[in-house]
Write an enzyme that holds these catalytic residues in place. Sequence first.
Site, PDB file in Angstrom:
ATOM      1  N   SER A 112       0.842  -1.197   0.000  1.00 13.74           N
ATOM      2  CA  SER A 112       0.000   0.000   0.000  1.00 13.74           C
ATOM      3  C   SER A 112       0.877   1.248   0.000  1.00 13.74           C
ATOM      4  O   SER A 112       0.573   2.234  -0.659  1.00 13.74           O
ATOM      5  CB  SER A 112      -0.919   0.017   1.224  1.00 13.74           C
ATOM      6  OG  SER A 112      -1.816  -1.072   1.185  1.00 13.74           O
TER       7      SER A 112
ATOM      8  N   LYS B 293       0.413 -10.502   7.426  1.00 20.27           N
ATOM      9  CA  LYS B 293       0.664  -9.117   7.829  1.00 20.27           C
ATOM     10  C   LYS B 293      -0.692  -8.530   8.161  1.00 20.27           C
ATOM     11  O   LYS B 293      -1.587  -8.490   7.310  1.00 20.27           O
ATOM     12  CB  LYS B 293       1.299  -8.299   6.701  1.00 20.27           C
ATOM     13  CG  LYS B 293       1.421  -6.828   7.084  1.00 20.27           C
ATOM     14  CD  LYS B 293       1.737  -5.909   5.927  1.00 20.27           C
ATOM     15  CE  LYS B 293       1.704  -4.461   6.423  1.00 20.27           C
ATOM     16  NZ  LYS B 293       1.845  -3.480   5.340  1.00 20.27           N
TER      17      LYS B 293
END
Lengths: 295, 295, 295, 295
Positions: B46, B165
């Site tokens: 991201s 994650k």
Amino acid sequence: MKKEFKGIFTALTTPFGEEKVLPEKFRENIEKYNQYELAGYVIGGSTGENVYLTDDERDVLLRTARETAAPGRKLIAGTGCESTLNTIVATNRAAEMGADAALVILPHYYKSLMTVDALKAYFLTIADKAAIPLIIYSIPRNTGITPPAELIVELSLHPNILGIKDSSGNLTLLEEAGPFMPEGSTFLLGAGSILFPGLLMGASGGIMTLAATVPELCIQLYSLFLEGKFKEAKKLQLELVFLNQAVTRDHGVPGAKYVLDLRGYYGGPCRSPLLPLGDAVKIHIKTILTDLNLI
Amino acid sequence: MKKEFKGIFTALTTPFGEEKVLPEKFRENIEKYNQYELAGYVIGGSTGENVYLTDDERDVLLRTARETAAPGRKLIAGTGCESTLNTIVATNRAAEMGADAALVILPHYYKSLMTVDALKAYFLTIADKAAIPLIIYSIPRNTGITPPAELIVELSLHPNILGIKDSSGNLTLLEEAGPFMPEGSTFLLGAGSILFPGLLMGASGGIMTLAATVPELCIQLYSLFLEGKFKEAKKLQLELVFLNQAVTRDHGVPGAKYVLDLRGYYGGPCRSPLLPLGDAVKIHIKTILTDLNLI
Amino acid sequence: MKKEFKGIFTALTTPFGEEKVLPEKFRENIEKYNQYELAGYVIGGSTGENVYLTDDERDVLLRTARETAAPGRKLIAGTGCESTLNTIVATNRAAEMGADAALVILPHYYKSLMTVDALKAYFLTIADKAAIPLIIYSIPRNTGITPPAELIVELSLHPNILGIKDSSGNLTLLEEAGPFMPEGSTFLLGAGSILFPGLLMGASGGIMTLAATVPELCIQLYSLFLEGKFKEAKKLQLELVFLNQAVTRDHGVPGAKYVLDLRGYYGGPCRSPLLPLGDAVKIHIKTILTDLNLI
Amino acid sequence: MKKEFKGIFTALTTPFGEEKVLPEKFRENIEKYNQYELAGYVIGGSTGENVYLTDDERDVLLRTARETAAPGRKLIAGTGCESTLNTIVATNRAAEMGADAALVILPHYYKSLMTVDALKAYFLTIADKAAIPLIIYSIPRNTGITPPAELIVELSLHPNILGIKDSSGNLTLLEEAGPFMPEGSTFLLGAGSILFPGLLMGASGGIMTLAATVPELCIQLYSLFLEGKFKEAKKLQLELVFLNQAVTRDHGVPGAKYVLDLRGYYGGPCRSPLLPLGDAVKIHIKTILTDLNLI
């Protein structure tokens, strides 16, 4: 400097029988809790089905708690109503009944109008007029409002606002507001799932449903933290995760009361419209308690 | 037993100039990061504006990272697409470019259809066909999906799935799934705000935007944790809270890139439609860095 | 003045067989749709599993549609990517393949940064550079973003922006933006459940999954509206409610494709990770179609 | 067969002066409303700041309304509490004060436990014991709960449940439940923005804040619908959109009260914690009214 509220507070359930409050059962539960080193009791919180009680019932519960609580135990009364006026009245009534502090939930019916300014005025006005100090109560899951850290810090500067009970389940507010609240401020965790990490990050203690169901383990966790036994604390915290989820997120007060029934306290039914647990859930909860060697 | 991915991973930004990828600037940033004891780098997360990149651009970035990264640094490539097929292709292409593992975000366009069964089949199929091991990537703020702990545990049993994650920002999944994942599993935190409490509760390390902006402080925090210096760790964690919020929740990648610009890395502009920061935000970020004695 | 896109548009599904696009089945479906007075076809919308397609597959589908569509049918191509640049490229590529207009979804991965200013710049930049006119595509259920009416009105002033397809399922944007968009603007409904009330409040028509499954009934509803037969229109609208919910909210594209299979079109499987329907759902959908005398 | 509640109901505001209820102003407002062909009045709804009232204040308001309302006007009292028991008591007290029906909001404090079964038992128990018929009150924006259509249909079969007031702002429940509720059922719209489309799709009428501010226009809209003048109805509906948003979504009860002040009714302040409007909002509201030629 304010007197910090520290340690483990049990959020008391309200015993019912056929929809009626049973003060005698309430007394008996408190007597059992008295044997543990709890900091105090919360009467009329979310765990206490406060939204289902009448004013007179709240009086009876508070008086009973005051009479029964071991010396030195702090009594915190849930007194938040939607209107400023009603909350002041309820708070001062709780003071008369012997409460040491009031737990005041964020007003939330008109969510979109509960701006920072509206909330600030609400709490400051109440704090000015309240005979006992306030603890702000944030529980976004039920209210739909997450107060910004700046607001909590600013409110904590008022001499009659002790601090906050945060049931968000995360550490954001603790980390963002905690370090900027004046010394002696109170930051109590509402989520049993983060008691240990929260204490590590500076929380004063916790007000937890979990402490109604396994007070001895909550106190043990708190002691391990105080003694710096972090490895053991982590282990115990992880062991408590599923019980905590069962009596909060998953099955709520009915779940907590069922644990009480299994552990020799009076749990009993909740008030309608809360339904009794189904058999599958009961078995699930029993399994969790068995895994913890509690039954 | 799987090889656990441990320690601090920097989520790399992608340098742009007039909307074009600048591999040279990417290389220079990595060279700077190489001086710190980072466990590795994430390319195309991201933070890397992955959704704005073409396949060819991803190739260039990965190859550059492989060439530049200090020996032993692990490279994790963001390869999650919406379709199972495209994700397999992207993952194996990343493997060819030198990635050590793939970070695969939960598919989420058809949110209501992404049931536990759909997600399970998705990850198991990819894991079977992928030339490198997978790390599941959960980021509910962007995807609108919070995977249940049971799903994560079950997926972690696959030999080609390292772990997860988790960028949720809370400890729920870590506490509920972590203890039940097989030994050697990887649980990386995505939120810099809970690095220390997360490590305490058993996380393997972190993949963080924060580690792109202040890698030395993230490593310091990790070291303090490893050395058992919890008081100092808590202090540092709290000091990092506002910087972390600025480069994630509040101002995102544009905020992170501005910090890079101020600290001698190449930050530069984001790709459109991400807008440049306004002046007020820039001043706010400068103040945070000044308070931390970083500029 | 712009050319308003009016009437009923079928949102085409993408036929797959063993995960591969089947252009021949796509052609056959269009040939069947050609017999109804549809205004045109959407290729690569949410119904078309656009997020699962490669650029080359989109080309094939568009060219096939252009070759096959009856004369005068408008082709609208879904071309929205997350980045401004990629969307321009995709839009102009669609123009080359024969698309008459592009349907551009709001970019949404970095939700919190997609401010009004960011969205405005995004659409204006693309409109300036696009070889075909744009239709803004708002689908809050998938994107998490509800664009304000002012933004839609302002964007509709651009000569290369035709208007909007709104899949919100309510009439808010139609009522708030519609009356202020310039004459000739296009306002297409994405929710089959409000086709009739939406037309009454001024919508131009609809782009609907429903029109892929029961094109003849959508056209009949539109005709009843045009002829002022409101009582019959209301009746038909209500009859379509459950079918519409089944192929959108409840079972999505897999549901729609199953209806196609039952009605003599090629439905077939969706791409992974979308799962096939379970038997109970299939029976439920069959019952709905039986109730409508469609099978 | 039940008696359907049809037409336009004004959701009354509660006049306050220095935080005290002003029954005389309440009476004067009702006298003004009496001149319009309203079906009735709601006392103690969201518009009436019900959550800020005491039981005694509710009594006074209801008695005043009963005394003042023109003959034949129906009085609907908001009586929903969180507990089943308290709602029964409040409903029967309202019956004694002269209410014709009770508006009972979905209990929502323990949101996650308010399952379909819990809500069903809640409403059925109350309906069994209530001296006046019930109208279910759904307002998802405030409660966070959207009841499924099946539940509403099932509850509407009870002889003492008239139907529902739905303030969702969309037509979903009307379309999905409406056709299956028994003849004579009541379906009142709570959102002024969809009065006309809702009537077209079968609603009985509306209970609206809008009808407190511009009762004559709401009645005009209803009449245009009844007379089949749909073009004029659409025009008027669109003209009312911004006023409606101002007194509901945007500025709530404070906005509505300000409109009352401007139009010769008594609006006055809201109870704390609702704040007075700022000057910019006041100007905005004045402009809306001027545009409508109302001031």
